[in-house]
Design an enzyme around this catalytic site. Structure first.
Site, PDB file in Angstrom:
ATOM      1  N   HIS A 261     -67.143  57.208 -20.078  1.00  0.00           N
ATOM      2  CA  HIS A 261     -67.522  57.042 -21.478  1.00  0.00           C
ATOM      3  C   HIS A 261     -68.922  57.588 -21.748  1.00  0.00           C
ATOM      4  O   HIS A 261     -69.820  57.505 -20.908  1.00  0.00           O
ATOM      5  CB  HIS A 261     -67.443  55.565 -21.873  1.00  0.00           C
ATOM      6  CG  HIS A 261     -68.339  54.668 -21.076  1.00  0.00           C
ATOM      7  ND1 HIS A 261     -67.983  54.167 -19.851  1.00  0.00           N
ATOM      8  CD2 HIS A 261     -69.580  54.198 -21.327  1.00  0.00           C
ATOM      9  CE1 HIS A 261     -68.950  53.413 -19.383  1.00  0.00           C
ATOM     10  NE2 HIS A 261     -69.945  53.425 -20.258  1.00  0.00           N
ATOM     11  N   ASN A 262     -69.097  58.153 -22.929  1.00  0.00           N
ATOM     12  CA  ASN A 262     -70.383  58.658 -23.438  1.00  0.00           C
ATOM     13  C   ASN A 262     -70.892  59.902 -22.721  1.00  0.00           C
ATOM     14  O   ASN A 262     -72.008  60.356 -22.996  1.00  0.00           O
ATOM     15  CB  ASN A 262     -71.484  57.591 -23.377  1.00  0.00           C
ATOM     16  CG  ASN A 262     -71.143  56.351 -24.177  1.00  0.00           C
ATOM     17  OD1 ASN A 262     -70.281  56.378 -25.044  1.00  0.00           O
ATOM     18  ND2 ASN A 262     -71.818  55.258 -23.874  1.00  0.00           N
TER      19      ASN A 262
END
Length: 365
Positions: A261-262
Site C-alpha cells: 500500500h501507498n
C-alpha cells in the site's frame, strides 16, 4: 493460428532489411533446429546458425552481415538489433488467446457499466456498476472488474484477473492470469505500542511489550496505473490507505510480485519475479529490481538503480546505484565481501597453524 506474412511484410513492419525471395510466407517463428518450412528461424547470433542445417526453414532472422546464402536459406531478414526487432515480430505472429469477440451470454455486466466500442467480454466475467472499459479491450474468462473502476483502451485481462473498485488504469494494460489490482493493504495496529514497533525502535529488544490483538486499518485509497503497464501472473498491487498506490507509465512486472500500500513507482521500471516492495516506499524511473529482491517500507530508490537477484534493500538507494546482497550493498563491494568469505576457511587454517607454531617454541632455544 497466426495469419501468414511474407518476408517483405515482416521486414517492412520491423524496419529491417530483407534479402532473397521476399514472397516466402511464414506463420510462426522457431528455433533453427526445430523450424519447419512455414517458420521463420531465429538465428540472430552466429552461434545459433549451425542449427539451420538440422531444421527445414527457408527463411531466417539473422545478424547483420550474415551470409544467408551460405547458410542454405532462400530469404533472410537482418536488423541492427535483432532482439529488439523480435518485439514487433512476435506481435505480428501472436495468434492470441482465442477469445470470441463480443459479449458472452454468461458474463455478468451491470447495467450501469460503460463498455466502449469493440470490447470483448469472455465467459463468466463480472463487471460491476459504474465501471468503464476502454475501446478494444478484452476482459477474459472469470475476470472481475469492480465498481467505478476505469480501464483504458486496448487492455487485455487474461483469465481470472481481479480489478478492485475505483482502480484507475491507463491505455494498453496487460494483466496475466490471476493478477490482482486493488486488494486492501496489509495494515493493522494494536491498542498500545506493539513488540514490532519496539523492535523497530531498539533494533532487537521488544521492551517487554505484551501480546495484543490486531485492529484492521481499512484501505480508503485506490490504485492508479499509467499507460503501457504489464502485470505478470499472480502479481498483486494493494490499494493505498488514504492516498492511491501509483504505478507509472511503461512499467513491467513479472510473476508473483507484491506491491504494498501507498507505494509510488516511476515510469519504465522492470520488476522481476517474486519481488516484494513494502508499504510507502518510493521508486524512481527506470529502476530494475532483480528476482526475489525485497524492499523494506518507507524507503526511496533513485532513478536508474538496479538490484541483483535476491537483494534485500534495508536503506535508501541513490540514483544509478547497483546493489546486491543481504543487506544490500554496492555490487562491487558485495562481490569483494563474498570473495573474502570464501577465503575465510583457509585464513582460519593459517591462523590455527600460526598459533600452534607460536605455542611450541623450538627445543634448541
Amino acid at each position: 493460428m497466426a495469419q501468414p506474412h511474407s518476408i517483405a511484410e515482416i521486414a517492412r513492419a520491423l524496419g529491417a532489411e530483407a534479402h532473397g525471395d521476399l514472397s516466402i510466407k511464414v506463420t510462426g517463428a522457431a528455433e533453427p533446429a526445430s523450424a519447419s518450412a512455414q517458420d521463420l528461424a531465429l538465428a540472430m547470433d552466429p552461434k545459433y546458425a549451425e542449427g539451420l542445417a538440422r531444421g527445414q526453414a527457408r527463411a531466417a532472422m539473422l545478424w547483420q552481415g550474415a551470409d544467408w546464402r551460405a547458410l542454405g536459406l532462400s530469404a533472410a531478414i537482418t536488423a541492427p538489433r535483432p532482439r529488439f526487432a523480435m518485439a514487433a515480430l512476435t506481435a505480428m505472429l501472436d495468434p492470441g488467446q482465442g477469445y470470441a469477440p463480443g459479449l458472452h451470454p454468461s458474463a455478468v455486466i451491470d447495467p450501469a457499466a460503460v463498455l466502449e466500442e469493440g470490447v470483448c467480454v469472455a465467459p463468466l466475467a463480472v463487471i460491476g456498476p459504474g465501471a468503464r472499459i476502454g475501446a478494444g479491450s478484452v476482459i477474459g474468462p472469470h475476470c472481475f472488474v469492480g465498481a467505478d473502476a476505469v480501464i483504458g483502451p486496448g487492455a487485455l485481462l487474461r483469465e481470472g484477473v481481479r480489478i478492485g473498485a475505483r482502480v484507475r488504469i491507463g491505455a494498453r494494460f496487460i494483466a496475466q492470469p490471476g493478477a490482482v489490482v486493488g486488494g486492501d493493504g496489509f495494515s493493522f495496529v494494536t491498542p498500545d505500542v506493539s513488540a514490532v514497533e519496539q523492535v523497530r525502535e531498539t533494533l532487537g529488544e521488544t521492551g517487554g511489550a505484551t501480546g495484543q490483538s490486531w485492529a484492521r486499518i481499512h484501505s480508503l485509497g485506490g490504485v492508479t496505473i499509467g499507460d503501457d503497464v504489464e502485470l505478470g501472473a499472480n502479481t498483486c498491487i494493494d490499494r493505498g490507505t488514504i492516498r492511491d498506490t501509483v504505478v507509472g507509465d511503461g512499467c513491467k512486472f513479472d510473476n508473483l510480485v507484491q506491491i504494498g500500500h501507498n507505494v509510488v513507482i516511476g515510469r519504465d521500471c522492470l520488476i522481476c519475479a517474486q519481488v516484494g516492495v513494502a508499504g510507502s516506499t518510493r521508486i524512481g524511473n527506470h529502476v530494475v529490481l532483480g528476482g526475489q529482491s525485497g524492499v523494506s517500507d518507507n524507503l526511496f530508490i533513485g532513478d536508474g538503480a538496479v538490484t541483483g537477484g535476491g537483494t534485500k534493500v534495508l536503506a535508501n538507494v541513490p540514483a544509478g546505484r547497483v546493489m546486491l546482497g543481504y543487506p544490500a550493498t554496492r555490487m562491487d563491494a558485495q562481490l569483494e565481501t563474498y570473495k573474502a568469505l570464501r577465503r575465510l576457511p583457509r585464513l582460519l587454517r593459517d591462523v590455527a597453524a600460526l598459533k600452534k607454531a607460536v605455542s611450541k617454541p623450538d627445543a634448541s632455544d
